[in-house]
Design an enzyme around this catalytic site. Structure first.
Site, mmCIF file in Angstrom:
data_model
loop_
_atom_site.group_PDB
_atom_site.id
_atom_site.type_symbol
_atom_site.label_atom_id
_atom_site.label_comp_id
_atom_site.label_asym_id
_atom_site.label_seq_id
_atom_site.Cartn_x
_atom_site.Cartn_y
_atom_site.Cartn_z
ATOM 1 N N CYS A 265 0.809 -1.234 0.000
ATOM 2 C CA CYS A 265 0.000 0.000 0.000
ATOM 3 C C CYS A 265 0.839 1.280 0.000
ATOM 4 O O CYS A 265 0.916 1.968 -1.010
ATOM 5 C CB CYS A 265 -0.942 -0.010 1.188
ATOM 6 S SG CYS A 265 -2.163 -1.336 1.097
HETATM 7 N N1 NAD Z 1 -2.631 -6.012 1.575
HETATM 8 C C1 NAD Z 1 -3.084 -4.991 2.255
HETATM 9 O O1 NAD Z 1 -2.739 -4.771 3.410
HETATM 10 C C2 NAD Z 1 -4.107 -4.054 1.651
HETATM 11 C C3 NAD Z 1 -4.819 -3.185 2.502
HETATM 12 C C4 NAD Z 1 -5.747 -2.327 1.959
HETATM 13 C C5 NAD Z 1 -5.929 -2.312 0.591
HETATM 14 N N2 NAD Z 1 -5.228 -3.155 -0.240
HETATM 15 C C6 NAD Z 1 -5.490 -3.104 -1.661
HETATM 16 O O2 NAD Z 1 -6.260 -4.266 -1.998
HETATM 17 C C7 NAD Z 1 -5.910 -4.721 -3.304
HETATM 18 C C8 NAD Z 1 -5.516 -6.185 -3.239
HETATM 19 O O3 NAD Z 1 -4.312 -6.303 -2.490
HETATM 20 P P1 NAD Z 1 -3.808 -7.677 -1.898
HETATM 21 O O4 NAD Z 1 -2.723 -7.330 -0.931
HETATM 22 O O5 NAD Z 1 -4.943 -8.510 -1.435
HETATM 23 O O6 NAD Z 1 -3.193 -8.355 -3.206
HETATM 24 P P2 NAD Z 1 -2.591 -9.826 -3.311
HETATM 25 O O7 NAD Z 1 -1.473 -9.744 -4.286
HETATM 26 O O8 NAD Z 1 -2.339 -10.389 -1.962
HETATM 27 O O9 NAD Z 1 -3.753 -10.710 -3.906
HETATM 28 C C9 NAD Z 1 -4.344 -10.507 -5.097
HETATM 29 C C10 NAD Z 1 -4.936 -11.822 -5.623
HETATM 30 O O10 NAD Z 1 -5.561 -11.473 -6.841
HETATM 31 C C11 NAD Z 1 -5.316 -12.518 -7.770
HETATM 32 N N3 NAD Z 1 -5.491 -11.985 -9.113
HETATM 33 C C12 NAD Z 1 -4.629 -11.260 -9.863
HETATM 34 N N4 NAD Z 1 -5.187 -10.957 -11.043
HETATM 35 C C13 NAD Z 1 -6.424 -11.485 -11.029
HETATM 36 C C14 NAD Z 1 -7.487 -11.503 -11.957
HETATM 37 N N5 NAD Z 1 -7.385 -10.897 -13.133
HETATM 38 N N6 NAD Z 1 -8.621 -12.158 -11.636
HETATM 39 C C15 NAD Z 1 -8.738 -12.801 -10.452
HETATM 40 N N7 NAD Z 1 -7.759 -12.825 -9.529
HETATM 41 C C16 NAD Z 1 -6.632 -12.169 -9.817
HETATM 42 C C17 NAD Z 1 -3.897 -12.963 -7.465
HETATM 43 O O11 NAD Z 1 -3.655 -14.276 -7.949
HETATM 44 C C18 NAD Z 1 -3.877 -12.864 -5.929
HETATM 45 O O12 NAD Z 1 -4.220 -14.100 -5.334
HETATM 46 C C19 NAD Z 1 -4.796 -3.802 -3.785
HETATM 47 O O13 NAD Z 1 -5.336 -2.787 -4.576
HETATM 48 C C20 NAD Z 1 -4.250 -3.212 -2.513
HETATM 49 O O14 NAD Z 1 -3.676 -1.954 -2.736
HETATM 50 C C21 NAD Z 1 -4.330 -4.026 0.272
#
Ligand code: NAD
Length: 459
Positions: free
Chosen positions: A299
């Protein structure tokens, strides 16, 4: 809905919220929570990562059917075998979900067509030049649009630039003949999950929802309202998108300031933690942030670049944000420099020294190494000819430019010329660090973790 009072820096300002921020109340026609009846029909989660999986699990019991869709078979297998980084609460939920017919995992996007609501939680990283990498987001939105049907609610939760929800969802849906607010309901609701932090549970963390129309916002709030007790509606998806960027830019700026202030304290011979804690006794107008080895995770080091990228060339300078991000990205190099200084104080050169990096994940209690400052510190040390090792009870191996590096399972302090404390996990054993001849504490908090004090320097 539970009453949630917004905390503002200046007492009495709550009145300014009227007509700008609308607390959402769950409509009476939906079944009440806890009566054994699911409030929602079928909900699909797109992307089952750090955010998507806990979101899917949090819907257990609230939605009649939960479908977790991910393009990664490896990720789906890891979830099925329980080999995933989750809080204790979510580990228990996952165990419960695995024997529950209302919860299914799939890599078949056709399943999205069966959902009443779709929540998109795919990654939005930046590339090596800090430019947004929108490939996962574009691809996920295309998939969602292709399978959307009349009556469906589509909620984007991935952090992104302002206008994403309209550009990648509402407009392509319109091209398919599905008009937002009439045929489908499209909204943005920024995710506020904080992995590894049990103090701020999803249910207790308010969420913001901005819909393409009022109907879109209300439909989306019914879904998000199953995840948290407090939902606030804003006037548009764009307002919600910028809300998330502002939150994380605020954090980036305060962390950059905390690091700079620790350097100021070092110059003046003062303890930055003492000064920060003392300032934090002021009950308003100050929010404590602590210095560290840099800022990692998916983030803070990434999200501000989505706004900087969007504003580039628009003649709208943002020097404060740009400076904060430069400072954040430069911090790991400062840690390497301090390592050289600590060794030099004992007449030792950095090149040829044995340096142990303690903890490599980006924060305590998680195994996530995305954007972790430790990776840059390890690389920076290796480039200076250091024999570098690391120990992290949660991270067995990390990728390096040369290949990979494995965690030293049971380190002996005396084997190393210097230990750099990068992150400390709860309940891990660090007593061996006492035997290191030199300790550089980039967390500024290590001293209090051992029974007897260690000789340590800070960044
Ligand atoms: N991790 C955090 O602490 C956090 C907190 C708040 C917001 N966010 C936001 O949430 C969003 C997700 O982050 P995250 O940390 O969960 O990501 P992540 O990388 O942990 O997980 C994303 C998942 O999405 C899957 N993916 C990728 N492309 C895809 C597609 N086209 N269709 C279906 N699945 C697909 C991947 O295989 C993966 O399992 C981001 O925008 C991030 O900025 C993250």
């Amino acid at each position: 809905m539970a009453e949630h009072r917004l905390s503002l820096a200046i007492n009495g300002r709550e009145r300014l919220l009227e007509k700008r921020l609308v607390p959402f109340s769950m409509p009476a026609e939906l079944p009440a929570a806890g009566n054994g009846q699911a409030r929602l029909g079928s909900v699909a989660i797109v992307g089952l990562g750090y955010v998507g999986l806990p979101t899917a699990l949090a819907l257990l019991g609230s939605a009649a059917q939960i479908t977790g869709f991910d393009v990664s078979e490896d990720r789906l297998r890891a979830i099925e075998t329980g080999d995933v980084d989750l809080s204790d609460l979510d580990v228990a939920r996952l165990e419960k979900a695995s024997g529950d017919d209302s919860f299914r995992l799939t890599s078949d996007s056709a399943a999205l067509a069966e959902a009443d609501a779709v929540i998109v939680c795919v990654p939005t990283p930046v590339d090596e030049n800090h430019l947004p990498n929108l490939s996962a987001l574009r691809s996920a939105c295309q998939t969602v649009v292709a399978h959307a049907h009349p009556g469906q609610t589509v909620i984007l939760t991935s952090t992104s630039f302002v206008g994403t929800t309209r550009q990648l969802l509402a407009e392509p849906l319109h091209t398919r003949g599905l008009v937002a607010g009439t045929d489908v309901y499209v909204a943005f609701s920024p995710e506020r999950i904080d992995p590894g932090n049990a103090d701020h549970l999803q249910r207790e963390t308010p969420r913001v929802v901005g819909g393409a129309t009022t109907q879109c916002a209300l439909r989306a709030a019914r879904v998000i309202g199953q995840l948290t007790d407090s939902v606030y509606l804003v006037s548009s998806p764009e307002a919600a998108e910028l809300t998330k960027l502002y939150e994380n830019i605020f954090r980036a700026v305060t962390l950059a300031l905390a690091n700079e202030f620790s350097d100021v304290c070092g110059t003046l011979g003062l303890d930055p933690i003492e000064v920060t804690l003392a300032a934090a006794t002021k009950p308003y107008g100050f929010l404590a942030a602590f210095p560290g080895p840099g800022v990692g995770g998916h983030c803070i080091p990434c999200d501000p670049h989505y706004l900087l990228w969007q504003l580039h060339g628009r003649n709208r300078p943002t020097p404060l944000i740009e400076q904060a991000m430069q400072s954040i990205h430069a911090r790991p190099a400062r840690v390497v420099e301090r390592a050289a200084e600590v060794l030099a104080a004992d007449g030792r050169a950095l090149g040829g020294a044995k340096v142990m990096v303690v903890g490599v994940s980006y924060k305590a209690g998680v195994s996530d190494v995305r954007e972790s400052p430790a990776l840059l510190i390890i690389d920076g040390l290796a480039r200076r000819g250091v024999d570098v090792g690391y120990h992290d009870s949660l991270v067995p191996v990390v990728a390096t430019p040369e290949g990979s590096l494995h965690s030293v399972a049971a380190p002996t302090g005396a084997d190393w010329d210097l230990a750099i404390i990068h992150v400390v996990h709860p309940d891990a054993d660090y007593t061996w660090v006492r035997d290191c001849p030199r300790v550089l504490d980039a967390t500024y908090l290590f001293e209090g973790l051992l029974d007897s004090p260690v000789q340590r320097s800070v960044v």
